[in-house]
Design an enzyme around this catalytic site. Structure first.
Site, mmCIF file in Angstrom:
data_model
loop_
_atom_site.group_PDB
_atom_site.id
_atom_site.type_symbol
_atom_site.label_atom_id
_atom_site.label_comp_id
_atom_site.label_asym_id
_atom_site.label_seq_id
_atom_site.Cartn_x
_atom_site.Cartn_y
_atom_site.Cartn_z
ATOM 1 N N GLY A 199 0.806 -1.208 0.000
ATOM 2 C CA GLY A 199 0.000 0.000 0.000
ATOM 3 C C GLY A 199 0.839 1.257 0.000
ATOM 4 O O GLY A 199 1.998 1.274 -0.403
ATOM 5 N N GLY A 200 0.207 2.307 0.482
ATOM 6 C CA GLY A 200 0.874 3.603 0.502
ATOM 7 C C GLY A 200 2.117 3.609 1.366
ATOM 8 O O GLY A 200 2.959 4.506 1.228
ATOM 9 N N GLY A 238 24.876 14.313 -28.642
ATOM 10 C CA GLY A 238 24.307 14.855 -27.404
ATOM 11 C C GLY A 238 24.853 14.133 -26.188
ATOM 12 O O GLY A 238 25.031 14.722 -25.119
ATOM 13 N N ALA A 239 25.131 12.837 -26.365
ATOM 14 C CA ALA A 239 25.627 12.066 -25.229
ATOM 15 C C ALA A 239 27.010 12.552 -24.797
ATOM 16 O O ALA A 239 27.356 12.502 -23.612
ATOM 17 C CB ALA A 239 25.655 10.585 -25.584
#
Ligand code: HXC
Length: 515
Positions: free
Chosen positions: A171-172, A406-407
Protein backbone atom coordinates in the site's frame (compact mmCIF):
# COMPACT_ATOMS: atom_id res chain seq x y z
CA UNK A 1 14.07 -8.67 51.15
CA UNK A 2 11.60 -8.73 48.31
CA UNK A 3 12.16 -6.46 45.32
CA UNK A 4 10.29 -3.16 45.29
CA UNK A 5 6.89 -3.28 43.60
CA UNK A 6 7.88 -0.58 41.07
CA UNK A 7 10.99 -2.51 39.97
CA UNK A 8 8.99 -5.74 39.59
CA UNK A 9 6.41 -3.92 37.53
CA UNK A 10 9.14 -2.39 35.36
CA UNK A 11 10.68 -5.80 34.70
CA UNK A 12 7.33 -7.36 33.89
CA UNK A 13 6.49 -4.60 31.41
CA UNK A 14 9.90 -4.84 29.81
CA UNK A 15 9.58 -8.59 29.42
CA UNK A 16 6.18 -8.17 27.78
CA UNK A 17 7.54 -5.54 25.37
CA UNK A 18 10.51 -7.73 24.45
CA UNK A 19 8.17 -10.66 23.78
CA UNK A 20 6.70 -8.77 20.78
CA UNK A 21 3.74 -10.59 19.24
CA UNK A 22 4.37 -13.74 21.29
CA UNK A 23 6.11 -17.08 20.81
CA UNK A 24 3.84 -18.42 18.11
CA UNK A 25 4.06 -15.37 15.86
CA UNK A 26 7.81 -15.10 16.44
CA UNK A 27 8.21 -18.75 15.40
CA UNK A 28 6.24 -18.00 12.24
CA UNK A 29 8.35 -14.89 11.61
CA UNK A 30 11.58 -16.84 11.96
CA UNK A 31 10.71 -19.52 9.44
CA UNK A 32 12.88 -19.30 6.30
CA UNK A 33 15.75 -17.84 8.36
CA UNK A 34 14.13 -14.45 8.93
CA UNK A 35 15.28 -12.50 11.96
CA UNK A 36 12.98 -10.74 14.40
CA UNK A 37 12.87 -6.93 14.42
CA UNK A 38 15.11 -6.83 17.50
CA UNK A 39 17.62 -9.29 16.05
CA UNK A 40 17.78 -7.20 12.90
CA UNK A 41 18.66 -4.07 14.86
CA UNK A 42 21.26 -5.99 16.88
CA UNK A 43 22.83 -7.19 13.65
CA UNK A 44 22.72 -3.76 12.01
CA UNK A 45 24.42 -1.86 14.83
CA UNK A 46 27.84 -2.39 16.39
CA UNK A 47 27.47 -4.91 19.19
CA UNK A 48 25.70 -3.59 22.27
CA UNK A 49 25.36 -0.01 21.02
CA UNK A 50 21.68 0.13 20.06
CA UNK A 51 19.66 2.29 22.44
CA UNK A 52 15.89 2.00 22.12
CA UNK A 53 13.40 4.75 22.86
CA UNK A 54 9.61 4.68 23.07
CA UNK A 55 9.45 1.06 24.24
CA UNK A 56 6.16 1.55 26.09
CA UNK A 57 4.26 3.47 23.45
CA UNK A 58 0.92 1.85 22.63
CA UNK A 59 -1.76 2.68 20.11
CA UNK A 60 -4.88 4.61 21.12
CA UNK A 61 -7.46 2.87 18.95
CA UNK A 62 -10.56 1.34 20.59
CA UNK A 63 -12.53 0.26 17.54
CA UNK A 64 -12.63 -3.37 16.35
CA UNK A 65 -11.58 -4.68 19.82
CA UNK A 66 -8.23 -2.99 19.40
CA UNK A 67 -7.97 -2.16 23.13
CA UNK A 68 -7.26 -5.85 23.68
CA UNK A 69 -4.49 -5.80 21.09
CA UNK A 70 -2.30 -3.07 22.55
CA UNK A 71 1.30 -4.31 22.79
CA UNK A 72 4.08 -2.15 24.25
CA UNK A 73 6.11 -0.63 21.43
CA UNK A 74 3.17 -0.89 19.03
CA UNK A 75 4.96 -2.86 16.28
CA UNK A 76 7.94 -0.62 15.78
CA UNK A 77 11.28 -0.40 17.56
CA UNK A 78 13.07 2.93 17.24
CA UNK A 79 16.40 4.16 18.50
CA UNK A 80 20.00 4.96 17.73
CA UNK A 81 23.37 3.26 17.87
CA UNK A 82 26.74 3.06 16.17
CA UNK A 83 27.56 1.52 12.80
CA UNK A 84 31.29 1.09 12.25
CA UNK A 85 31.72 3.57 15.13
CA UNK A 86 29.46 6.25 13.61
CA UNK A 87 26.08 7.26 15.06
CA UNK A 88 22.92 6.34 13.12
CA UNK A 89 19.18 6.28 13.85
CA UNK A 90 16.83 3.50 12.80
CA UNK A 91 13.45 1.89 13.12
CA UNK A 92 12.43 -1.73 12.65
CA UNK A 93 8.83 -2.75 12.09
CA UNK A 94 7.77 -5.87 14.00
CA UNK A 95 5.54 -8.03 11.81
CA UNK A 96 4.60 -10.19 14.81
CA UNK A 97 2.51 -7.32 16.22
CA UNK A 98 -0.53 -6.52 14.06
CA UNK A 99 1.46 -7.35 10.94
CA UNK A 100 3.92 -4.50 11.56
CA UNK A 101 1.20 -2.09 10.50
CA UNK A 102 1.79 1.65 10.76
CA UNK A 103 -0.40 3.32 13.38
CA UNK A 104 -0.80 6.93 14.44
CA UNK A 105 1.23 6.18 17.59
CA UNK A 106 4.07 4.19 16.07
CA UNK A 107 4.59 6.54 13.11
CA UNK A 108 4.97 9.33 15.70
CA UNK A 109 7.84 7.26 17.17
CA UNK A 110 9.42 6.88 13.73
CA UNK A 111 9.02 10.62 13.07
CA UNK A 112 10.66 11.38 16.40
CA UNK A 113 13.61 9.15 15.49
CA UNK A 114 13.89 10.93 12.14
CA UNK A 115 13.80 14.31 13.92
CA UNK A 116 16.67 13.17 16.14
CA UNK A 117 18.60 11.95 13.10
CA UNK A 118 18.15 15.38 11.49
CA UNK A 119 19.14 17.28 14.62
CA UNK A 120 22.20 15.15 15.23
CA UNK A 121 23.05 14.88 11.55
CA UNK A 122 23.09 11.10 11.25
CA UNK A 123 21.90 8.60 8.63
CA UNK A 124 18.42 7.15 9.08
CA UNK A 125 17.65 3.52 8.33
CA UNK A 126 14.22 1.91 8.07
CA UNK A 127 13.78 -1.85 8.35
CA UNK A 128 10.37 -2.47 6.81
CA UNK A 129 8.22 -5.55 7.29
CA UNK A 130 4.63 -4.39 7.29
CA UNK A 131 1.06 -4.79 6.06
CA UNK A 132 0.92 -1.02 5.56
CA UNK A 133 -1.29 1.51 7.27
CA UNK A 134 -3.23 0.02 10.22
CA UNK A 135 -6.62 -0.66 8.76
CA UNK A 136 -8.52 -0.48 12.06
CA UNK A 137 -7.36 3.09 12.67
CA UNK A 138 -8.79 4.53 9.48
CA UNK A 139 -7.71 8.09 8.87
CA UNK A 140 -5.61 8.19 12.06
CA UNK A 141 -3.33 5.53 10.59
CA UNK A 142 -3.21 7.40 7.30
CA UNK A 143 -2.27 10.61 9.10
CA UNK A 144 0.65 8.75 10.66
CA UNK A 145 2.14 7.55 7.37
CA UNK A 146 1.50 10.93 5.74
CA UNK A 147 3.42 12.62 8.59
CA UNK A 148 6.29 10.25 7.88
CA UNK A 149 6.22 11.03 4.13
CA UNK A 150 6.63 14.71 4.96
CA UNK A 151 9.56 14.03 7.31
CA UNK A 152 11.25 11.77 4.73
CA UNK A 153 10.93 14.54 2.17
CA UNK A 154 12.30 17.22 4.49
CA UNK A 155 15.23 14.96 5.40
CA UNK A 156 16.02 14.23 1.76
CA UNK A 157 19.38 15.71 0.84
CA UNK A 158 20.13 16.51 4.51
CA UNK A 159 20.91 13.05 5.88
CA UNK A 160 21.30 9.77 3.99
CA UNK A 161 18.14 7.65 4.29
CA UNK A 162 18.24 3.93 3.58
CA UNK A 163 15.32 1.49 3.47
CA UNK A 164 15.48 -2.25 3.80
CA UNK A 165 12.40 -4.15 2.65
CA UNK A 166 12.55 -7.32 4.73
CA UNK A 167 9.02 -8.64 4.28
CA UNK A 168 5.86 -7.16 2.83
CA UNK A 169 5.72 -3.44 2.20
CA UNK A 170 2.21 -2.87 0.97
CA UNK A 171 0.00 0.00 0.00
CA UNK A 172 0.87 3.60 0.50
CA UNK A 173 3.43 2.55 3.10
CA UNK A 174 5.79 1.79 0.23
CA UNK A 175 6.04 5.53 -0.41
CA UNK A 176 8.16 6.11 2.69
CA UNK A 177 10.96 3.84 1.37
CA UNK A 178 10.41 5.31 -2.11
CA UNK A 179 11.22 8.76 -0.73
CA UNK A 180 14.53 7.56 0.71
CA UNK A 181 17.89 7.36 -1.07
CA UNK A 182 18.43 3.61 -1.33
CA UNK A 183 16.18 0.56 -1.17
CA UNK A 184 17.58 -2.89 -0.39
CA UNK A 185 15.40 -5.96 -1.02
CA UNK A 186 15.71 -9.65 -0.18
CA UNK A 187 15.08 -12.22 -2.90
CA UNK A 188 11.97 -14.29 -2.24
CA UNK A 189 11.26 -12.53 1.07
CA UNK A 190 10.43 -8.94 0.35
CA UNK A 191 7.54 -7.58 -1.68
CA UNK A 192 6.62 -4.01 -2.46
CA UNK A 193 3.47 -2.93 -4.19
CA UNK A 194 0.80 -0.27 -4.04
CA UNK A 195 -2.01 -2.73 -4.71
CA UNK A 196 -1.57 -6.47 -4.20
CA UNK A 197 -2.46 -9.35 -6.57
CA UNK A 198 -5.99 -9.71 -5.18
CA UNK A 199 -6.94 -6.09 -5.70
CA UNK A 200 -5.46 -6.19 -9.19
CA UNK A 201 -7.47 -9.28 -10.02
CA UNK A 202 -10.66 -7.66 -8.77
CA UNK A 203 -10.12 -4.42 -10.64
CA UNK A 204 -8.41 -5.40 -13.89
CA UNK A 205 -8.89 -9.20 -13.91
CA UNK A 206 -5.13 -9.59 -14.39
CA UNK A 207 -3.57 -12.61 -12.67
CA UNK A 208 -0.14 -11.91 -11.28
CA UNK A 209 1.90 -13.41 -8.46
CA UNK A 210 3.22 -11.18 -5.69
CA UNK A 211 6.74 -12.14 -6.77
CA UNK A 212 6.12 -10.93 -10.33
CA UNK A 213 4.38 -7.84 -9.06
CA UNK A 214 6.72 -6.64 -6.37
CA UNK A 215 9.47 -9.16 -5.65
CA UNK A 216 13.12 -8.24 -5.25
CA UNK A 217 13.96 -9.37 -8.79
CA UNK A 218 11.12 -7.32 -10.28
CA UNK A 219 12.15 -4.14 -8.50
CA UNK A 220 15.86 -4.62 -9.11
CA UNK A 221 15.63 -5.63 -12.76
CA UNK A 222 12.48 -4.15 -14.20
CA UNK A 223 10.99 -1.23 -12.29
CA UNK A 224 14.29 0.11 -10.93
CA UNK A 225 12.52 0.92 -7.64
CA UNK A 226 15.16 -1.02 -5.67
CA UNK A 227 18.92 -0.46 -5.64
CA UNK A 228 20.26 -3.68 -4.17
CA UNK A 229 19.32 -7.36 -4.35
CA UNK A 230 20.28 -9.53 -1.38
CA UNK A 231 19.43 -13.07 -0.36
CA UNK A 232 18.82 -13.07 3.37
CA UNK A 233 18.40 -10.74 6.35
CA UNK A 234 22.08 -10.87 7.30
CA UNK A 235 23.31 -10.02 3.79
CA UNK A 236 20.81 -7.17 3.57
CA UNK A 237 21.93 -5.64 6.88
CA UNK A 238 25.64 -6.15 6.17
CA UNK A 239 25.16 -4.39 2.85
CA UNK A 240 23.64 -1.37 4.59
CA UNK A 241 26.62 -1.24 6.95
CA UNK A 242 28.94 -1.26 3.98
CA UNK A 243 26.96 1.29 1.99
CA UNK A 244 27.17 3.68 4.95
CA UNK A 245 30.98 3.39 4.92
CA UNK A 246 30.96 5.31 1.60
CA UNK A 247 28.61 8.04 2.82
CA UNK A 248 29.01 11.12 4.98
CA UNK A 249 26.86 11.49 8.09
CA UNK A 250 24.99 14.43 6.57
CA UNK A 251 25.13 17.07 3.83
CA UNK A 252 27.67 19.31 5.56
CA UNK A 253 30.24 16.60 6.21
CA UNK A 254 32.59 14.66 3.96
CA UNK A 255 32.60 10.88 3.65
CA UNK A 256 35.03 9.12 5.97
CA UNK A 257 38.45 8.62 4.43
CA UNK A 258 39.72 5.05 4.57
CA UNK A 259 43.40 4.30 4.99
CA UNK A 260 44.66 3.41 1.53
CA UNK A 261 47.26 0.68 1.11
CA UNK A 262 46.97 0.67 -2.68
CA UNK A 263 49.72 2.83 -4.23
CA UNK A 264 48.12 5.97 -5.75
CA UNK A 265 50.88 5.97 -8.38
CA UNK A 266 50.23 2.36 -9.34
CA UNK A 267 50.14 2.18 -13.11
CA UNK A 268 47.97 -0.42 -14.78
CA UNK A 269 49.98 -1.36 -17.87
CA UNK A 270 47.38 -3.96 -18.82
CA UNK A 271 44.99 -1.06 -19.48
CA UNK A 272 47.01 0.04 -22.51
CA UNK A 273 45.79 -3.09 -24.30
CA UNK A 274 42.45 -3.42 -22.54
CA UNK A 275 40.19 -1.45 -24.87
CA UNK A 276 39.81 -3.17 -28.26
CA UNK A 277 41.09 -1.13 -31.20
CA UNK A 278 38.07 -2.15 -33.20
CA UNK A 279 35.41 0.40 -32.21
CA UNK A 280 32.65 -2.15 -32.65
CA UNK A 281 34.14 -4.63 -30.21
CA UNK A 282 32.70 -4.51 -26.71
CA UNK A 283 34.50 -4.59 -23.38
CA UNK A 284 33.32 -4.58 -19.78
CA UNK A 285 33.67 -1.08 -18.34
CA UNK A 286 33.46 -2.50 -14.82
CA UNK A 287 36.75 -4.30 -15.41
CA UNK A 288 38.36 -1.00 -16.39
CA UNK A 289 36.97 0.68 -13.25
CA UNK A 290 38.29 -2.12 -11.06
CA UNK A 291 41.76 -1.74 -12.52
CA UNK A 292 42.01 1.89 -11.37
CA UNK A 293 40.15 2.20 -8.05
CA UNK A 294 41.60 1.33 -4.62
CA UNK A 295 42.11 -2.40 -4.15
CA UNK A 296 40.11 -3.12 -7.31
CA UNK A 297 36.93 -2.72 -5.28
CA UNK A 298 33.78 -1.32 -6.88
CA UNK A 299 30.53 -1.22 -4.87
CA UNK A 300 27.94 -1.24 -7.62
CA UNK A 301 24.48 0.30 -7.19
CA UNK A 302 21.47 -0.88 -9.26
CA UNK A 303 23.64 -3.57 -10.77
CA UNK A 304 20.65 -5.34 -12.30
CA UNK A 305 18.86 -2.34 -13.80
CA UNK A 306 19.61 -0.39 -17.01
CA UNK A 307 22.95 -2.14 -17.27
CA UNK A 308 24.04 0.07 -20.18
CA UNK A 309 24.96 2.61 -17.50
CA UNK A 310 27.06 1.52 -14.53
CA UNK A 311 26.85 3.45 -11.26
CA UNK A 312 28.34 2.88 -7.82
CA UNK A 313 30.89 3.86 -5.23
CA UNK A 314 34.62 3.26 -5.08
CA UNK A 315 37.57 4.86 -3.33
CA UNK A 316 40.48 6.74 -4.81
CA UNK A 317 43.40 7.05 -2.38
CA UNK A 318 40.93 6.32 0.44
CA UNK A 319 38.28 8.89 -0.59
CA UNK A 320 34.76 7.87 -1.43
CA UNK A 321 33.81 8.67 -5.03
CA UNK A 322 30.67 8.23 -7.11
CA UNK A 323 31.29 6.44 -10.40
CA UNK A 324 29.13 6.75 -13.50
CA UNK A 325 30.12 4.89 -16.62
CA UNK A 326 28.71 3.87 -19.97
CA UNK A 327 28.83 0.11 -20.43
CA UNK A 328 29.93 -0.74 -24.01
CA UNK A 329 28.98 -4.40 -23.53
CA UNK A 330 25.25 -3.59 -23.14
CA UNK A 331 23.42 -1.74 -25.96
CA UNK A 332 26.90 -0.55 -26.99
CA UNK A 333 26.70 1.80 -24.00
CA UNK A 334 23.94 3.93 -25.60
CA UNK A 335 21.86 6.01 -23.21
CA UNK A 336 18.17 5.16 -23.00
CA UNK A 337 15.39 6.43 -20.76
CA UNK A 338 16.05 4.01 -17.91
CA UNK A 339 19.80 4.60 -17.89
CA UNK A 340 19.26 8.36 -17.95
CA UNK A 341 16.96 8.27 -14.93
CA UNK A 342 19.29 5.88 -13.12
CA UNK A 343 22.27 8.15 -13.69
CA UNK A 344 20.41 11.36 -12.87
CA UNK A 345 19.23 10.13 -9.49
CA UNK A 346 22.69 8.90 -8.54
CA UNK A 347 24.34 12.19 -9.53
CA UNK A 348 21.85 14.11 -7.42
CA UNK A 349 22.59 11.86 -4.45
CA UNK A 350 26.34 12.36 -4.81
CA UNK A 351 25.92 16.11 -5.25
CA UNK A 352 23.67 16.42 -2.21
CA UNK A 353 26.22 14.58 -0.07
CA UNK A 354 29.50 16.10 -1.28
CA UNK A 355 30.69 12.96 -3.03
CA UNK A 356 32.88 13.74 -6.09
CA UNK A 357 31.81 12.16 -9.36
CA UNK A 358 34.11 10.39 -11.81
CA UNK A 359 32.53 9.67 -15.20
CA UNK A 360 33.89 7.07 -17.63
CA UNK A 361 32.54 7.86 -21.07
CA UNK A 362 32.23 5.48 -24.00
CA UNK A 363 28.92 6.34 -25.59
CA UNK A 364 27.66 6.12 -29.18
CA UNK A 365 24.74 8.46 -28.37
CA UNK A 366 21.18 8.25 -27.15
CA UNK A 367 19.45 5.02 -28.15
CA UNK A 368 17.53 5.49 -31.39
CA UNK A 369 14.08 3.96 -31.64
CA UNK A 370 10.38 4.73 -31.86
CA UNK A 371 9.69 3.28 -28.42
CA UNK A 372 12.42 5.36 -26.85
CA UNK A 373 10.96 8.54 -28.33
CA UNK A 374 7.44 7.59 -27.27
CA UNK A 375 8.70 6.75 -23.78
CA UNK A 376 10.06 10.27 -23.50
CA UNK A 377 13.80 9.87 -24.05
CA UNK A 378 13.90 13.64 -24.56
CA UNK A 379 12.57 14.25 -21.06
CA UNK A 380 14.58 11.45 -19.45
CA UNK A 381 17.83 12.36 -21.18
CA UNK A 382 17.20 15.92 -20.01
CA UNK A 383 17.07 14.62 -16.43
CA UNK A 384 20.60 13.29 -16.75
CA UNK A 385 21.73 16.51 -18.38
CA UNK A 386 20.05 18.63 -15.71
CA UNK A 387 21.62 16.59 -12.92
CA UNK A 388 25.14 16.91 -14.37
CA UNK A 389 24.69 20.63 -15.10
CA UNK A 390 23.38 21.37 -11.64
CA UNK A 391 25.97 19.35 -9.69
CA UNK A 392 28.63 21.45 -7.98
CA UNK A 393 30.73 18.63 -6.51
CA UNK A 394 34.08 17.90 -8.21
CA UNK A 395 33.35 16.35 -11.61
CA UNK A 396 35.98 14.45 -13.53
CA UNK A 397 35.43 12.83 -16.89
CA UNK A 398 37.51 10.32 -18.81
CA UNK A 399 36.59 9.52 -22.41
CA UNK A 400 37.86 6.00 -22.93
CA UNK A 401 36.71 5.56 -26.54
CA UNK A 402 33.63 7.13 -28.14
CA UNK A 403 31.85 10.32 -27.15
CA UNK A 404 29.29 11.14 -29.78
CA UNK A 405 26.64 13.78 -30.18
CA UNK A 406 24.31 14.85 -27.40
CA UNK A 407 25.63 12.07 -25.23
CA UNK A 408 29.10 13.66 -25.40
CA UNK A 409 27.62 16.91 -24.07
CA UNK A 410 25.66 15.13 -21.34
CA UNK A 411 28.37 12.84 -19.96
CA UNK A 412 30.08 15.44 -17.77
CA UNK A 413 31.57 17.41 -20.63
CA UNK A 414 33.66 20.52 -20.05
CA UNK A 415 30.76 22.63 -21.34
CA UNK A 416 28.58 21.65 -18.38
CA UNK A 417 31.21 22.41 -15.76
CA UNK A 418 33.36 19.29 -15.90
CA UNK A 419 36.42 20.20 -13.79
CA UNK A 420 39.01 17.87 -15.32
CA UNK A 421 38.28 16.19 -18.63
CA UNK A 422 40.64 13.49 -19.79
CA UNK A 423 40.69 11.34 -22.92
CA UNK A 424 42.71 8.34 -24.06
CA UNK A 425 44.75 8.82 -27.27
CA UNK A 426 42.33 6.61 -29.25
CA UNK A 427 39.23 8.49 -28.12
CA UNK A 428 36.81 9.76 -30.76
CA UNK A 429 34.84 12.90 -30.10
CA UNK A 430 32.37 13.70 -32.85
CA UNK A 431 28.77 14.48 -33.62
CA UNK A 432 28.25 10.87 -34.66
CA UNK A 433 30.08 7.81 -35.95
CA UNK A 434 31.72 8.02 -39.37
CA UNK A 435 29.24 5.72 -41.15
CA UNK A 436 26.18 7.72 -40.10
CA UNK A 437 27.90 11.04 -40.71
CA UNK A 438 29.04 10.19 -44.26
CA UNK A 439 25.60 8.81 -45.14
CA UNK A 440 24.05 12.13 -44.16
CA UNK A 441 26.63 14.62 -45.44
CA UNK A 442 27.03 12.83 -48.80
CA UNK A 443 23.50 11.51 -49.10
CA UNK A 444 22.95 13.04 -52.55
CA UNK A 445 26.36 12.01 -53.96
CA UNK A 446 25.99 8.48 -52.60
CA UNK A 447 22.54 7.95 -54.13
CA UNK A 448 23.54 9.49 -57.46
CA UNK A 449 26.99 8.04 -57.83
CA UNK A 450 27.55 5.79 -54.82
CA UNK A 451 30.79 4.03 -55.63
CA UNK A 452 32.42 2.14 -52.77
CA UNK A 453 35.69 3.94 -53.40
CA UNK A 454 33.99 7.34 -52.98
CA UNK A 455 32.37 6.28 -49.74
CA UNK A 456 35.59 4.76 -48.38
CA UNK A 457 37.45 7.94 -49.19
CA UNK A 458 34.85 10.08 -47.36
CA UNK A 459 34.83 7.68 -44.40
CA UNK A 460 38.63 7.95 -44.15
CA UNK A 461 38.43 11.74 -44.41
CA UNK A 462 35.84 11.94 -41.64
CA UNK A 463 37.77 9.58 -39.41
CA UNK A 464 40.97 11.51 -39.86
CA UNK A 465 39.25 14.79 -39.05
CA UNK A 466 37.09 13.78 -36.11
CA UNK A 467 38.05 10.34 -34.85
CA UNK A 468 40.59 11.55 -32.36
CA UNK A 469 40.61 13.66 -29.23
CA UNK A 470 42.90 16.41 -30.57
CA UNK A 471 40.33 18.80 -32.03
CA UNK A 472 38.53 18.87 -28.67
CA UNK A 473 41.91 19.21 -26.92
CA UNK A 474 42.90 22.12 -29.20
CA UNK A 475 39.77 23.97 -28.17
CA UNK A 476 40.34 23.25 -24.49
CA UNK A 477 37.37 20.88 -24.19
CA UNK A 478 39.74 18.10 -23.13
CA UNK A 479 42.25 19.13 -20.46
CA UNK A 480 44.66 16.28 -20.93
CA UNK A 481 45.18 13.25 -23.13
CA UNK A 482 46.54 10.40 -21.04
CA UNK A 483 47.85 6.89 -21.52
CA UNK A 484 45.42 4.30 -20.12
CA UNK A 485 48.12 2.91 -17.82
CA UNK A 486 48.31 6.27 -16.00
CA UNK A 487 44.58 6.51 -15.31
CA UNK A 488 44.68 5.80 -11.58
CA UNK A 489 47.25 8.43 -10.72
CA UNK A 490 45.71 11.04 -13.03
CA UNK A 491 42.28 10.61 -11.47
CA UNK A 492 43.63 10.63 -7.92
CA UNK A 493 45.72 13.70 -8.60
CA UNK A 494 42.70 15.55 -10.07
CA UNK A 495 40.48 14.52 -7.16
CA UNK A 496 43.07 15.74 -4.62
CA UNK A 497 43.31 19.13 -6.37
CA UNK A 498 39.54 19.47 -6.36
CA UNK A 499 39.13 18.76 -2.65
CA UNK A 500 38.82 22.47 -1.91
CA UNK A 501 36.47 23.16 -4.85
CA UNK A 502 33.69 25.61 -4.05
CA UNK A 503 30.94 26.35 -6.54
CA UNK A 504 27.44 27.72 -6.07
CA UNK A 505 24.38 27.83 -8.30
CA UNK A 506 22.29 31.02 -8.49
CA UNK A 507 19.95 31.45 -5.48
CA UNK A 508 16.48 30.09 -6.20
CA UNK A 509 13.70 28.18 -4.49
CA UNK A 510 14.52 25.17 -6.64
CA UNK A 511 15.06 24.43 -10.30
CA UNK A 512 12.41 22.77 -12.43
CA UNK A 513 14.05 19.48 -13.29
CA UNK A 514 12.23 17.74 -16.20
CA UNK A 515 10.66 15.05 -14.00
C1 HXC B 1 -3.83 -4.14 10.51
C2 HXC B 1 -2.81 -5.98 9.65
C3 HXC B 1 -2.49 -5.28 8.46
C4 HXC B 1 -2.89 -3.91 8.38
C5 HXC B 1 -1.73 -7.28 8.28
N1 HXC B 1 -2.33 -7.21 9.48
N2 HXC B 1 -1.83 -6.11 7.63
N3 HXC B 1 -3.46 -5.41 10.66
N4 HXC B 1 -3.54 -3.39 9.43
N5 HXC B 1 -2.61 -3.16 7.31
C6 HXC B 1 -2.43 -8.25 10.48
C7 HXC B 1 -3.33 -9.42 10.06
O1 HXC B 1 -4.68 -9.13 10.39
C8 HXC B 1 -2.78 -10.54 10.93
O2 HXC B 1 -3.27 -10.40 12.23
C9 HXC B 1 -1.30 -10.24 10.96
O3 HXC B 1 -1.16 -8.86 10.63
C10 HXC B 1 -0.51 -11.06 9.98
O4 HXC B 1 -1.13 -10.94 8.72
P1 HXC B 1 -1.42 -12.21 7.77
O5 HXC B 1 -2.33 -11.72 6.69
O6 HXC B 1 -1.85 -13.36 8.60
O7 HXC B 1 0.03 -12.50 7.22
P2 HXC B 1 0.47 -12.97 5.78
O8 HXC B 1 -0.38 -14.09 5.31
O9 HXC B 1 1.96 -13.16 5.87
O10 HXC B 1 0.18 -11.72 4.82
C11 HXC B 1 0.83 -10.50 5.01
C12 HXC B 1 0.21 -9.42 4.11
C13 HXC B 1 -1.31 -9.36 4.34
C14 HXC B 1 0.52 -9.74 2.63
C15 HXC B 1 0.90 -8.10 4.44
O11 HXC B 1 -1.56 -9.28 5.76
C16 HXC B 1 -1.95 -8.20 3.69
O12 HXC B 1 -2.28 -8.25 2.52
N6 HXC B 1 -2.21 -7.13 4.49
C17 HXC B 1 -2.86 -5.93 3.96
C18 HXC B 1 -1.98 -5.21 2.98
C19 HXC B 1 -2.61 -3.95 2.47
O13 HXC B 1 -3.52 -3.96 1.64
N7 HXC B 1 -2.18 -2.86 3.04
C20 HXC B 1 -2.72 -1.59 2.68
C21 HXC B 1 -3.21 -0.96 3.93
S1 HXC B 1 -3.83 0.62 3.51
P3 HXC B 1 -3.49 -11.67 13.20
O14 HXC B 1 -4.07 -11.07 14.44
O15 HXC B 1 -4.41 -12.58 12.47
O16 HXC B 1 -2.13 -12.25 13.38
C22 HXC B 1 -2.45 1.56 3.29
C23 HXC B 1 -2.74 2.92 2.78
C24 HXC B 1 -1.68 3.89 3.14
O17 HXC B 1 -1.36 1.19 3.53
C25 HXC B 1 -1.94 5.08 2.30
C26 HXC B 1 -0.89 6.11 2.50
C27 HXC B 1 -0.90 7.08 1.33
Amino acid sequence: MSERQGYQDFKRRNKAALAGGGKERIARQCRDDRLTARQRLEFLFDEGTFQEFGRFVTHRCHDFDMSEKAVAGDAVITGSGYINGRLAHAYALDFTILGGSFSEANTAKVCQALDSAMQQGTPFIGLNDSGGSRIQEGVDGLSGVANLFLKNTMASGVIPQISAIMGPCAGGASYSPALTDFIVMIDGKSHMFITGPEVIKAVTHEEVTKEELGGAITHNQQSGVAHFLTHDDQECLALIRELLSFLPQNNVEDSPRKKCLDDPRRSATSLNEFIPEDQKQAYDMRELIKKVVDDGYFFEVQEEYAQNLVIGFARFNGSSTGIIANQPSILAGALDSNASRKGARFIRFCDAFNIPIVTFTDVPGFLPGKQQELDGIIRDGAKLLFAYCEATVPKICLITRKAYGGAYCVMSSKHIRGDYNFAYPDAEIAVMGSEGAVNIIYHRELTENGSTAFKDQKLAEYQETFSNPYIAAKRGYIDEIIMPADTRFKLISALERLRSKKQKNPPKKHGNMPL
